[in-house]
Design a protein around this motif. Sequence first.
Motif, PDB file in Angstrom:
ATOM      1  N   LEU A  17      49.034  23.396  72.196  1.00  0.00           N
ATOM      2  CA  LEU A  17      49.342  24.527  71.331  1.00  0.00           C
ATOM      3  C   LEU A  17      48.614  24.406  69.990  1.00  0.00           C
ATOM      4  N   ALA A  18      48.573  23.200  69.436  1.00  0.00           N
ATOM      5  CA  ALA A  18      47.850  22.989  68.175  1.00  0.00           C
ATOM      6  C   ALA A  18      46.369  23.310  68.356  1.00  0.00           C
ATOM      7  N   MET A  47      45.740  34.235  71.004  1.00  0.00           N
ATOM      8  CA  MET A  47      45.965  32.792  70.957  1.00  0.00           C
ATOM      9  C   MET A  47      46.432  32.268  72.309  1.00  0.00           C
ATOM     10  N   GLN A  73      57.921  29.272  69.069  1.00  0.00           N
ATOM     11  CA  GLN A  73      56.765  29.014  69.926  1.00  0.00           C
ATOM     12  C   GLN A  73      56.594  27.518  70.184  1.00  0.00           C
ATOM     13  N   TRP A  74      56.677  26.726  69.102  1.00  0.00           N
ATOM     14  CA  TRP A  74      56.554  25.272  69.265  1.00  0.00           C
ATOM     15  C   TRP A  74      57.672  24.725  70.142  1.00  0.00           C
ATOM     16  N   GLU A  88      56.978  31.419  64.882  1.00  0.00           N
ATOM     17  CA  GLU A  88      56.160  30.242  65.146  1.00  0.00           C
ATOM     18  C   GLU A  88      57.010  29.032  65.542  1.00  0.00           C
ATOM     19  N   PRO A  91      47.935  38.145  67.839  1.00  0.00           N
ATOM     20  CA  PRO A  91      48.764  37.027  68.331  1.00  0.00           C
ATOM     21  C   PRO A  91      48.578  36.752  69.811  1.00  0.00           C
ATOM     22  N   ALA A 118      53.742  35.785  72.006  1.00  0.00           N
ATOM     23  CA  ALA A 118      53.132  36.263  70.768  1.00  0.00           C
ATOM     24  C   ALA A 118      54.168  36.899  69.843  1.00  0.00           C
ATOM     25  N   LYS A 154      45.923  27.143  68.510  1.00  0.00           N
ATOM     26  CA  LYS A 154      46.035  27.752  67.182  1.00  0.00           C
ATOM     27  C   LYS A 154      44.781  27.480  66.352  1.00  0.00           C
ATOM     28  N   GLU A 161      41.952  29.684  67.677  1.00  0.00           N
ATOM     29  CA  GLU A 161      42.078  31.080  67.275  1.00  0.00           C
ATOM     30  C   GLU A 161      41.675  31.276  65.817  1.00  0.00           C
ATOM     31  N   ARG A 162      42.103  30.332  64.951  1.00  0.00           N
ATOM     32  CA  ARG A 162      41.745  30.450  63.531  1.00  0.00           C
ATOM     33  C   ARG A 162      40.241  30.314  63.326  1.00  0.00           C
TER      34      ARG A 162
END
Length: 360
Positions: free
Chosen positions: A158-159, A40, A111-112, A108, A37, A104, A162, A165-166
């Motif tokens: 942020l999007a 990210m 976080q947003w 979620e 986490p 982290a 994410k 990271e994916r």
Amino acid sequence: MRQARDSEWSESTGLSSLLGFEPTAPEPETLAPLFDPERMFDVCHVGLVLRAVLGVQVLLGLGLSLAARNFAQWVELLASGTVVSLTAVLLWLLLVCAAKRPLARLAEGWQWAGLSVLGAGCALAGWQFLALASDEPVSVFRLVSLALIGAAGSVMLLAWLKLRERSQRPAAALAQLVELQSRIRPHFLFNTLNSAIALVQIEPNKAEAMLEDLSELFRVALADSQAAVNLTEEIELARRYLDIEQMRFGDRLRVRWELEPAAGRAKLPPLLLQPLVENAVRHGVEPNDTGGEVLISTALRGAEVEIKVVNSVGAPARTAGHGLALRNVRQRLRLMHDVAARFELDTAPGRFTVRILLPR
């Protein structure tokens, strides 16, 4: 016959088999977590900051082009908007980097929500910075608009983080699997153990030193591959490896060290140099009856640290390489340092050079 069976077995298994795991399916607990986490929110990289700033500026320029009556007004609006956006983005990235561990641990949804509020606050801070050089009156509508724009920009960043990271998870998984297989090859283990057995009777002190070096190599090989080490530690590990090989090859292996102590604090993934010096011995020394030379050097180059592994080139290696070690090193450097690190190969008559540049 026994030697042939040992050779066949050593080529068909990896380090994981020697440790008691299936060679084709390492147990998940032997690998570092693929999803970290904190990774990210690790936005303290030059390449990532440049991409974020450039993306925001492109969106700003396109948005202002709809409101501007002509090019001159567009440039004027863009200049003012850049002060606000640049301040807001850099402040947002700095705060996210500083708070990556607490972020982290949040759910979620939080976080947003939290980063949206942070984006709104950073946008208002950017406006206040511009207001220091402007007498333009501030309305409630403008402040609310700025806060909403900052929150929306934060959601977009942020999007992107994410998604980034994916997208790196498959690469990280491949790097870890290749790393387990290429750290220390089985035939090296067998050769070292056989050499130690031969030395036990005639030179027990050398046999003890060889086994201590081998033990240290495997201790690092089984450590957490996500942790960073400094260059001094990697150099010491490479020394241990080459000391073992020196006992095997004797005068055929000629090693030179050109090290700059001030470069030793640079950070790099663990066991990064060992595959490079192993390749240098395998391709530059082992196939040649007269042996060969291996040079390891470190130096400061401004804000960067340069690492070189150079080996002489003679007869081709007895077994063709697949380039896994080099690809592994390149991938791990990119995952840790992004565009701040460089990995270069150079082939010249009689010499092969691997050059790495790291942030100082």
